[in-house]
Design an enzyme around this catalytic site. Structure first.
Site, PDB file in Angstrom:
ATOM      1  N   ASP A  45       0.831  -1.201   0.000  1.00 23.90           N
ATOM      2  CA  ASP A  45       0.000   0.000   0.000  1.00 23.90           C
ATOM      3  C   ASP A  45       0.870   1.258   0.000  1.00 23.90           C
ATOM      4  O   ASP A  45       1.605   1.514   0.950  1.00 23.90           O
ATOM      5  CB  ASP A  45      -0.903   0.008   1.236  1.00 23.90           C
ATOM      6  CG  ASP A  45      -1.814   1.220   1.275  1.00 23.90           C
ATOM      7  OD1 ASP A  45      -2.925   1.146   0.737  1.00 23.90           O
ATOM      8  OD2 ASP A  45      -1.395   2.260   1.844  1.00 23.90           O
ATOM      9  N   TYR A  50       2.942   9.809  -0.474  1.00 24.33           N
ATOM     10  CA  TYR A  50       4.019   9.162   0.267  1.00 24.33           C
ATOM     11  C   TYR A  50       5.373   9.368  -0.401  1.00 24.33           C
ATOM     12  O   TYR A  50       6.411   9.117   0.216  1.00 24.33           O
ATOM     13  CB  TYR A  50       3.776   7.654   0.406  1.00 24.33           C
ATOM     14  CG  TYR A  50       2.530   7.247   1.147  1.00 24.33           C
ATOM     15  CD1 TYR A  50       1.731   8.176   1.831  1.00 24.33           C
ATOM     16  CD2 TYR A  50       2.129   5.917   1.173  1.00 24.33           C
ATOM     17  CE1 TYR A  50       0.592   7.775   2.491  1.00 24.33           C
ATOM     18  CE2 TYR A  50       0.989   5.511   1.843  1.00 24.33           C
ATOM     19  CZ  TYR A  50       0.215   6.441   2.491  1.00 24.33           C
ATOM     20  OH  TYR A  50      -0.926   6.038   3.142  1.00 24.33           O
ATOM     21  N   LYS A  75      -2.786   5.920  -4.231  1.00 21.55           N
ATOM     22  CA  LYS A  75      -3.854   6.867  -3.926  1.00 21.55           C
ATOM     23  C   LYS A  75      -3.605   8.202  -4.608  1.00 21.55           C
ATOM     24  O   LYS A  75      -2.456   8.643  -4.733  1.00 21.55           O
ATOM     25  CB  LYS A  75      -3.957   7.079  -2.411  1.00 21.55           C
ATOM     26  CG  LYS A  75      -4.019   5.805  -1.596  1.00 21.55           C
ATOM     27  CD  LYS A  75      -4.058   6.097  -0.112  1.00 21.55           C
ATOM     28  CE  LYS A  75      -3.785   4.837   0.690  1.00 21.55           C
ATOM     29  NZ  LYS A  75      -2.368   4.445   0.669  1.00 21.55           N
ATOM     30  N   HIS A 108      -7.646   9.840  -1.862  1.00 20.42           N
ATOM     31  CA  HIS A 108      -6.974   9.803  -0.570  1.00 20.42           C
ATOM     32  C   HIS A 108      -7.744  10.524   0.532  1.00 20.42           C
ATOM     33  O   HIS A 108      -7.624  10.167   1.705  1.00 20.42           O
ATOM     34  CB  HIS A 108      -5.572  10.406  -0.693  1.00 20.42           C
ATOM     35  CG  HIS A 108      -4.602   9.907   0.315  1.00 20.42           C
ATOM     36  ND1 HIS A 108      -3.263   9.788   0.075  1.00 20.42           N
ATOM     37  CD2 HIS A 108      -4.766   9.475   1.591  1.00 20.42           C
ATOM     38  CE1 HIS A 108      -2.641   9.316   1.145  1.00 20.42           C
ATOM     39  NE2 HIS A 108      -3.548   9.124   2.087  1.00 20.42           N
TER      40      HIS A 108
END
Length: 284
Positions: A45, A50, A75, A108
């Site tokens: 994930d 990120y 996301k 997200h």
């Protein structure tokens, strides 16, 4: 014991995934994803925000594991919400991952033009670029409204849920609309002394398991997919060892008493937090 769940579109998803939030260093992210895949994880994930999609894709490609055996989630960030911006960002995620398709792609946050963005996700889903589409951080009311509004129902809603924020109302609405819940932060980001909590530790002793195992198994027993995170090899390996026991009614009754009824991590109802999310730019 089941290790996968069938989503509402027929796609199979591993019940335990490996999260890479807060691992922005690309070399470290690639290393820990590689370790996770060696340990048996088949669900990774990540997210655009990120800043490590490239590392995830590299680890997947280098693993030697057939692509169809690894489930990859990413996301879409708020900055890229809206139909046209989302179309471009989906392709950017594919390019950074270096993959022909993404198994699950999520909105997200529940802010901004998420309906316009969803139209782009629906289009990519129909085109086969994304195998499943979903949302993240939608509460019960927003989830119900969303499901009543869109053409293609979300397969997943990824949210904060753990023994100290149990969200039974959200779980009930998700089940009504056949949406799977995923737990980010299933360890409550280390709060509440979760790894040594006396209730969880005592339950774990019954099964020769740790408090962390109990926290994960509790969510799994509710049908919730879990995404534990760690950069420590021993913990990466330990966190997936949750398929050889299940909790009983007495265990669940004790854990039910731990619910605080709110998050101590984020507050999506706080206007300042919403402004913060809108202000977080991940590209020019």
């Amino acid at each position: 014991m089941e290790t996968k769940r069938i989503l509402n579109n027929g796609v199979s998803i591993p019940l335990v995934g490996f999260g890479v939030f807060q691992v922005p260093d690309l070399a470290q992210a690639e290393e820990v994803v590689g370790l996770a895949l060696k340990a048996g994880y088949r669900h990774i994930d990540t997210a655009a925000v990120y800043m490590n999609e490239e590392a995830v894709g590299a680890a997947v490609r280098k693993s030697g594991i057939p692509r169809q055996d690894i489930f990859v989630t990413s996301k879409l960030w708020v900055q890229d919400f809206g139909y046209e911006k989302a179309k471009k960002a989906i392709q950017t995620s594919l390019d950074k991952l270096g993959l022909d398709y993404i198994d699950l792609y999520l909105l997200h946050q529940p802010f901004g033009d998420y309906i316009g963005a969803w139209r782009a996700l629906e289009e990519a889903y129909r085109d086969g670029k994304i195998k499943s589409i979903g949302i993240s951080n939608f509460d019960a009311a927003r989830l119900a409204d969303f499901c009543q509004t869109v053409d293609i129902q979300p397969a997943v809603n990824q949210v904060e849920t753990h023994p100290f924020f149990q969200r039974e109302d959200l779980l009930a609405i998700a089940e009504e609309y056949h949406v799977a819940l995923e737990a980010w932060g299933p360890f409550a980001e280390g709060r509440f002394g979760i790894f040594t909590h006396p209730v969880l530790t005592k339950i774990g002793e019954k099964y020769s398991k740790t408090a962390a195992h109990v926290a994960l198994r509790w969510n799994l027993d509710r049908g919730v997919i879990v995404l534990p995170k760690s950069v420590t090899p021993s913990r990466i390996e330990a966190n997936i060892a949750v398929f050889d026991f299940t909790l009983d009614d007495d265990d669940r009754a004790e854990i039910a008493k731990l619910d605080q009824g709110h998050s101590d991590i984020v507050n999506h109802a706080d206007p300042d937090f919403v402004k913060l999310l809108h202000g977080l730019k991940i590209h020019d």
